[in-house]
Design a protein around this motif. Sequence first.
Motif, PDB file in Angstrom:
ATOM      1  N   ALA A  25     -24.000   0.010  39.287  1.00  0.00           N
ATOM      2  CA  ALA A  25     -22.897   0.944  38.815  1.00  0.00           C
ATOM      3  C   ALA A  25     -22.268   0.487  37.594  1.00  0.00           C
ATOM      4  O   ALA A  25     -22.141   1.268  36.598  1.00  0.00           O
ATOM      5  N   ILE A  26     -22.184  -0.805  37.286  1.00  0.00           N
ATOM      6  CA  ILE A  26     -21.989  -1.108  35.378  1.00  0.00           C
ATOM      7  C   ILE A  26     -22.938  -0.573  34.864  1.00  0.00           C
ATOM      8  O   ILE A  26     -22.620  -0.005  33.800  1.00  0.00           O
ATOM      9  N   SER A  27     -23.870  -1.054  35.112  1.00  0.00           N
ATOM     10  CA  SER A  27     -25.186  -0.130  33.984  1.00  0.00           C
ATOM     11  C   SER A  27     -25.123   1.198  33.895  1.00  0.00           C
ATOM     12  O   SER A  27     -25.048   1.736  32.785  1.00  0.00           O
ATOM     13  N   GLU A  28     -24.790   1.659  34.999  1.00  0.00           N
ATOM     14  CA  GLU A  28     -24.836   3.376  34.895  1.00  0.00           C
ATOM     15  C   GLU A  28     -23.503   3.874  34.177  1.00  0.00           C
ATOM     16  O   GLU A  28     -23.727   4.981  33.588  1.00  0.00           O
ATOM     17  N   ASN A  29     -22.748   3.127  34.133  1.00  0.00           N
ATOM     18  CA  ASN A  29     -21.496   3.520  33.403  1.00  0.00           C
ATOM     19  C   ASN A  29     -21.262   2.959  32.166  1.00  0.00           C
ATOM     20  O   ASN A  29     -20.171   2.915  31.411  1.00  0.00           O
ATOM     21  N   ASN A  30     -22.499   2.231  31.381  1.00  0.00           N
ATOM     22  CA  ASN A  30     -22.593   1.667  30.242  1.00  0.00           C
ATOM     23  C   ASN A  30     -21.495   0.747  30.061  1.00  0.00           C
ATOM     24  O   ASN A  30     -20.858   0.644  28.980  1.00  0.00           O
ATOM     25  N   LYS A  31     -21.124  -0.175  31.046  1.00  0.00           N
ATOM     26  CA  LYS A  31     -20.115  -1.138  30.870  1.00  0.00           C
ATOM     27  C   LYS A  31     -20.405  -2.509  30.870  1.00  0.00           C
ATOM     28  O   LYS A  31     -19.720  -3.448  31.107  1.00  0.00           O
ATOM     29  N   GLU A  32     -21.763  -2.764  30.448  1.00  0.00           N
ATOM     30  CA  GLU A  32     -22.299  -3.806  30.346  1.00  0.00           C
ATOM     31  C   GLU A  32     -21.621  -5.167  29.423  1.00  0.00           C
ATOM     32  O   GLU A  32     -21.446  -6.203  30.136  1.00  0.00           O
ATOM     33  N   ILE A  57     -19.116 -11.232  41.593  1.00  0.00           N
ATOM     34  CA  ILE A  57     -19.913 -10.029  41.380  1.00  0.00           C
ATOM     35  C   ILE A  57     -19.772  -9.495  42.954  1.00  0.00           C
ATOM     36  O   ILE A  57     -19.409  -8.293  43.090  1.00  0.00           O
ATOM     37  N   ARG A  58     -20.385 -10.298  43.813  1.00  0.00           N
ATOM     38  CA  ARG A  58     -20.582  -9.491  45.132  1.00  0.00           C
ATOM     39  C   ARG A  58     -19.412  -9.353  45.943  1.00  0.00           C
ATOM     40  O   ARG A  58     -19.448  -8.220  46.307  1.00  0.00           O
ATOM     41  N   PHE A  59     -18.280 -10.223  45.688  1.00  0.00           N
ATOM     42  CA  PHE A  59     -17.138  -9.968  46.543  1.00  0.00           C
ATOM     43  C   PHE A  59     -16.027  -9.583  45.939  1.00  0.00           C
ATOM     44  O   PHE A  59     -14.987  -9.352  46.696  1.00  0.00           O
ATOM     45  N   GLU A  60     -15.950  -9.367  44.533  1.00  0.00           N
ATOM     46  CA  GLU A  60     -14.930  -8.921  43.961  1.00  0.00           C
ATOM     47  C   GLU A  60     -15.135  -7.620  43.170  1.00  0.00           C
ATOM     48  O   GLU A  60     -14.639  -7.185  41.971  1.00  0.00           O
ATOM     49  N   ASP A  61     -15.894  -6.724  43.793  1.00  0.00           N
ATOM     50  CA  ASP A  61     -16.253  -5.402  43.209  1.00  0.00           C
ATOM     51  C   ASP A  61     -15.071  -4.586  43.011  1.00  0.00           C
ATOM     52  O   ASP A  61     -15.189  -3.814  41.914  1.00  0.00           O
ATOM     53  N   ASP A  62     -14.194  -4.490  43.929  1.00  0.00           N
ATOM     54  CA  ASP A  62     -13.156  -3.660  43.707  1.00  0.00           C
ATOM     55  C   ASP A  62     -12.335  -3.899  42.440  1.00  0.00           C
ATOM     56  O   ASP A  62     -12.064  -3.103  41.736  1.00  0.00           O
ATOM     57  N   PHE A  63     -12.273  -5.377  42.438  1.00  0.00           N
ATOM     58  CA  PHE A  63     -11.508  -5.746  41.023  1.00  0.00           C
ATOM     59  C   PHE A  63     -12.317  -5.516  39.874  1.00  0.00           C
ATOM     60  O   PHE A  63     -11.765  -5.018  38.874  1.00  0.00           O
ATOM     61  N   ILE A  70     -14.198   1.853  36.147  1.00  0.00           N
ATOM     62  CA  ILE A  70     -15.389   2.546  37.260  1.00  0.00           C
ATOM     63  C   ILE A  70     -14.810   3.141  38.471  1.00  0.00           C
ATOM     64  O   ILE A  70     -14.207   2.351  39.198  1.00  0.00           O
ATOM     65  N   ARG A  71     -15.162   4.511  38.815  1.00  0.00           N
ATOM     66  CA  ARG A  71     -14.602   4.985  40.023  1.00  0.00           C
ATOM     67  C   ARG A  71     -15.864   5.260  40.836  1.00  0.00           C
ATOM     68  O   ARG A  71     -16.952   5.736  40.210  1.00  0.00           O
ATOM     69  N   GLU A  76     -20.575  11.425  50.849  1.00  0.00           N
ATOM     70  CA  GLU A  76     -20.198  12.584  51.672  1.00  0.00           C
ATOM     71  C   GLU A  76     -19.084  13.614  51.565  1.00  0.00           C
ATOM     72  O   GLU A  76     -19.240  14.526  51.736  1.00  0.00           O
ATOM     73  N   GLU A  77     -18.078  12.769  51.318  1.00  0.00           N
ATOM     74  CA  GLU A  77     -16.891  13.452  51.048  1.00  0.00           C
ATOM     75  C   GLU A  77     -16.473  13.762  49.597  1.00  0.00           C
ATOM     76  O   GLU A  77     -15.357  14.625  49.436  1.00  0.00           O
ATOM     77  N   GLY A  78     -17.058  12.971  48.492  1.00  0.00           N
ATOM     78  CA  GLY A  78     -16.723  13.157  47.242  1.00  0.00           C
ATOM     79  C   GLY A  78     -15.437  12.705  46.912  1.00  0.00           C
ATOM     80  O   GLY A  78     -14.693  12.786  45.973  1.00  0.00           O
ATOM     81  N   GLU A  79     -14.856  11.785  47.788  1.00  0.00           N
ATOM     82  CA  GLU A  79     -13.720  10.945  47.507  1.00  0.00           C
ATOM     83  C   GLU A  79     -13.814   9.510  47.243  1.00  0.00           C
ATOM     84  O   GLU A  79     -15.022   8.960  47.321  1.00  0.00           O
ATOM     85  N   GLU A  80     -13.004   9.095  46.551  1.00  0.00           N
ATOM     86  CA  GLU A  80     -13.080   7.784  45.858  1.00  0.00           C
ATOM     87  C   GLU A  80     -13.057   6.575  47.085  1.00  0.00           C
ATOM     88  O   GLU A  80     -12.197   6.886  47.912  1.00  0.00           O
ATOM     89  N   GLU A  81     -13.785   5.760  47.037  1.00  0.00           N
ATOM     90  CA  GLU A  81     -13.779   4.732  48.043  1.00  0.00           C
ATOM     91  C   GLU A  81     -12.822   3.785  47.851  1.00  0.00           C
ATOM     92  O   GLU A  81     -12.432   3.494  47.009  1.00  0.00           O
TER      93      GLU A  81
END
Length: 81
Positions: A25-32, A57-63, A70-71, A76-81
């Motif tokens: 997700a970081i790479s796809e959003n060019n946030k490296e 990285i593994r456990f603080e993904d929301d942070f 990054i959103r 399935e629902e197009g809603e933010e997790e």
Amino acid sequence: MYVKTDLDFNDLENRCWECDSVLDAISENNKEEEFMDLLEEEFGDDTPTMTEVNDFIRFEDDFIFDALGIRIYDDEEGEEE
């Protein structure tokens, strides 16, 4: 034995485990670069182990996603997790 080394984003992709979705997700959003800056801020002057970096990285993904603007959406629902 104590080994200190510089890592770049590609090194993290190759050496971290069970956090591919976060790194992708970081790479796809060019946030490296911003992510590497965030890691430096997070650990400060401490020298973290690879396990500490991986666990952050593994456990603080929301942070991480919030800090990098990054959103993540539920496919399935197009809603933010």
